[in-house]
Structure formats: C-alpha cells, structure tokens
Design an enzyme around this catalytic site. Structure first.
Site, PDB file in Angstrom:
ATOM      1  NE  ARG A   1      -3.691   2.030   2.695  1.00 23.51           N
ATOM      2  CZ  ARG A   1      -4.456   2.227   3.763  1.00 23.51           C
ATOM      3  NH1 ARG A   1      -4.279   1.480   4.848  1.00 23.51           N
ATOM      4  NH2 ARG A   1      -5.379   3.160   3.750  1.00 23.51           N
ATOM      5  CG  HIS A   2      -0.780   4.758  -1.363  1.00 19.84           C
ATOM      6  ND1 HIS A   2      -1.006   5.680  -0.362  1.00 19.84           N
ATOM      7  CD2 HIS A   2      -1.991   4.257  -1.686  1.00 19.84           C
ATOM      8  CE1 HIS A   2      -2.295   5.751  -0.098  1.00 19.84           C
ATOM      9  NE2 HIS A   2      -2.920   4.888  -0.886  1.00 19.84           N
ATOM     10  N   GLY A   3       2.472   5.021   0.473  1.00 17.34           N
ATOM     11  CA  GLY A   3       2.659   5.827   1.675  1.00 17.34           C
ATOM     12  C   GLY A   3       1.458   6.724   1.912  1.00 17.34           C
TER      13      GLY A   3
ATOM     14  CD1 TRP B   1      -7.480  14.709   1.619  1.00 12.80           C
ATOM     15  CD2 TRP B   1      -8.884  13.439   0.429  1.00 12.80           C
ATOM     16  NE1 TRP B   1      -8.267  15.543   0.881  1.00 12.80           N
ATOM     17  CE2 TRP B   1      -9.145  14.794   0.137  1.00 12.80           C
ATOM     18  CE3 TRP B   1      -9.633  12.459  -0.202  1.00 12.80           C
ATOM     19  CZ2 TRP B   1     -10.130  15.183  -0.761  1.00 12.80           C
ATOM     20  CZ3 TRP B   1     -10.612  12.846  -1.111  1.00 12.80           C
ATOM     21  CH2 TRP B   1     -10.867  14.200  -1.371  1.00 12.80           C
ATOM     22  CG  ASN B   2      -4.198   7.655   3.129  1.00 10.26           C
ATOM     23  OD1 ASN B   2      -3.228   7.794   2.388  1.00 10.26           O
ATOM     24  ND2 ASN B   2      -5.251   6.958   2.757  1.00 10.26           N
TER      25      ASN B   2
ATOM     26  N   GLY C   1     -10.122   7.070  -2.782  1.00 11.50           N
ATOM     27  CA  GLY C   1     -10.433   6.567  -4.115  1.00 11.50           C
ATOM     28  C   GLY C   1      -9.557   7.125  -5.211  1.00 11.50           C
TER      29      GLY C   1
ATOM     30  NE  ARG D   1      -4.119   7.170  -2.874  1.00 15.48           N
ATOM     31  CZ  ARG D   1      -5.126   7.523  -3.658  1.00 15.48           C
ATOM     32  NH1 ARG D   1      -5.090   8.668  -4.338  1.00 15.48           N
ATOM     33  NH2 ARG D   1      -6.173   6.736  -3.792  1.00 15.48           N
TER      34      ARG D   1
ATOM     35  CD  GLU E   1      -8.211   2.443  -3.400  1.00 11.75           C
ATOM     36  OE1 GLU E   1      -8.350   1.295  -3.873  1.00 11.75           O
ATOM     37  OE2 GLU E   1      -7.969   2.635  -2.197  1.00 11.75           O
TER      38      GLU E   1
END
Length: 193
Positions: free
Chosen positions: A14-16, A20-21, A28, A64, A88
């Site tokens: 999973r990307h860094g 928003w995370n 999305g 990302r 995504e």
C-alpha cells in the site's frame, strides 16, 4: 479458480500516507500526493525490500502509489511499470467523506460491513477485484522470471486478499505483504527481512 487467479506468488504494498489518509477520508481516485509521513514510509519500505528479491515493480498511476513505487524502484534499482489495472477503487459519492462517520451511520464495524454499504454510483467491488487480479495475472505472465511487487491501494489489496485467501487483513501504509500460494491455497503474510 478463475482465469484471473494469479499463477504464482507476488508481493503487494500500500502506498505511503497522504493527508486524506491521516484525516480518515475515502480517497479513491482523488489524486492526492504523499505527505511527509508517506515519503518516510516509502523510503522505509525501500530499505526493507532491499533484500526481498524484488526484480520489478508495477504501480498504480495515482501519484501516491507511483511516487512510492519510484522511491522504491530507485533505491533497489529495478524497473518500474505503471498499470491502471491496479488503480484505486472508485468510491463514487463517498469520495472525500469520513470513513468512520459513514460506518457509524450505517452501523458497520468491519471491512465486510464497509463493502456492503458502498454507494451504487461508485465502482462495483467484485469488478474492481477482478480487474486487479487480471492486472496481476497479466504482469506475472508478461514477466515470468521476475519477482513482482505491486504498489497500489488498500481497497485493491483487500479485494485481492479476500478473493484469494477468503479474508481481509490489517494493511498499513508502506508495509509490504506477500500473497503466497503454496499449491493448497493462498495466504497473505507480512514481509519481514
């Protein structure tokens, strides 16, 4: 097994993290960049993967994931391919909304529950899983001698995990996992070197 079931084991990451995370929002297809934490996670993943035998990386085109993959590919000196097949999930009208608030509103508290409340104006979960597995399968066939790492997104990784192993798993930013097939079935295991 369907035609899109991968022929062999592969790795996923999973990307860094992005802002928003950290805010707990459905991200999305919104193309947010990595934040400082995300850049650090990408570099830490690269350090961890130096001895994992990865020989090629395939990444989602969203910035990302692509930036995370670039950092890792540069550090371990392997080729990088961008493939929209692992972009995504499209969350439709949930995009940009707080995940936790929607889970509370709909009375769900698990990944399975979350999948059950996804809006009709977004992507179909099963279709997303199928496209991601098709991408992985095609890449594995295209590069038969390579040990592949797919740098993508949580929903994509969760969909593939559920389809292959029968369950979701705890997935953290910048943490590499092996989707391992031992002939009797699939399991998802964190890569520790």
């Amino acid at each position: 097994m369907s035609a899109t079931t991968p022929s062999r084991s592969f790795c996923g990451l999973r990307h860094g993290a992005t802002d928003w995370n950290r805010q707990g929002l459905f991200q999305g297809r919104t193309d947010n960049p990595l934040n400082e934490d995300g850049l650090r996670q990408a570099h830490e993943a690269a350090d961890l993967l130096r001895s994992a035998g990865i020989s090629r990386i395939v990444a989602s085109p969203l910035v990302r994931a692509a930036r995370t993959a670039e950092i890792i590919a540069d550090a371990i000196t392997v080729p990088l391919t961008i493939d929209a097949g692992i972009i995504e999930f499209d969350f439709g009208s949930f995009e940009g909304l707080p995940v936790r608030d929607l889970m509370i509103k709909h009375g769900v508290n698990s990944a399975t529950g979350l999948v059950s409340i996804l809006p009709a104006d977004g992507e179909n979960w099963d279709a997303m899983t199928e496209r991601a597995l098709a991408c992985v399968s095609a890449s594995l066939d295209r590069y038969p001698g390579d040990h592949l790492l797919f740098v993508c997104h949580d929903a994509v990784m969760q969909g593939m995990a559920k389809a292959l192993s029968g369950s979701y798993f705890k997935n953290s930013h910048g943490t590499p996992f092996r989707y391992a097939c031992d002939g009797t079935g699939w399991r998802i295991e964190q890569i520790v070197t």
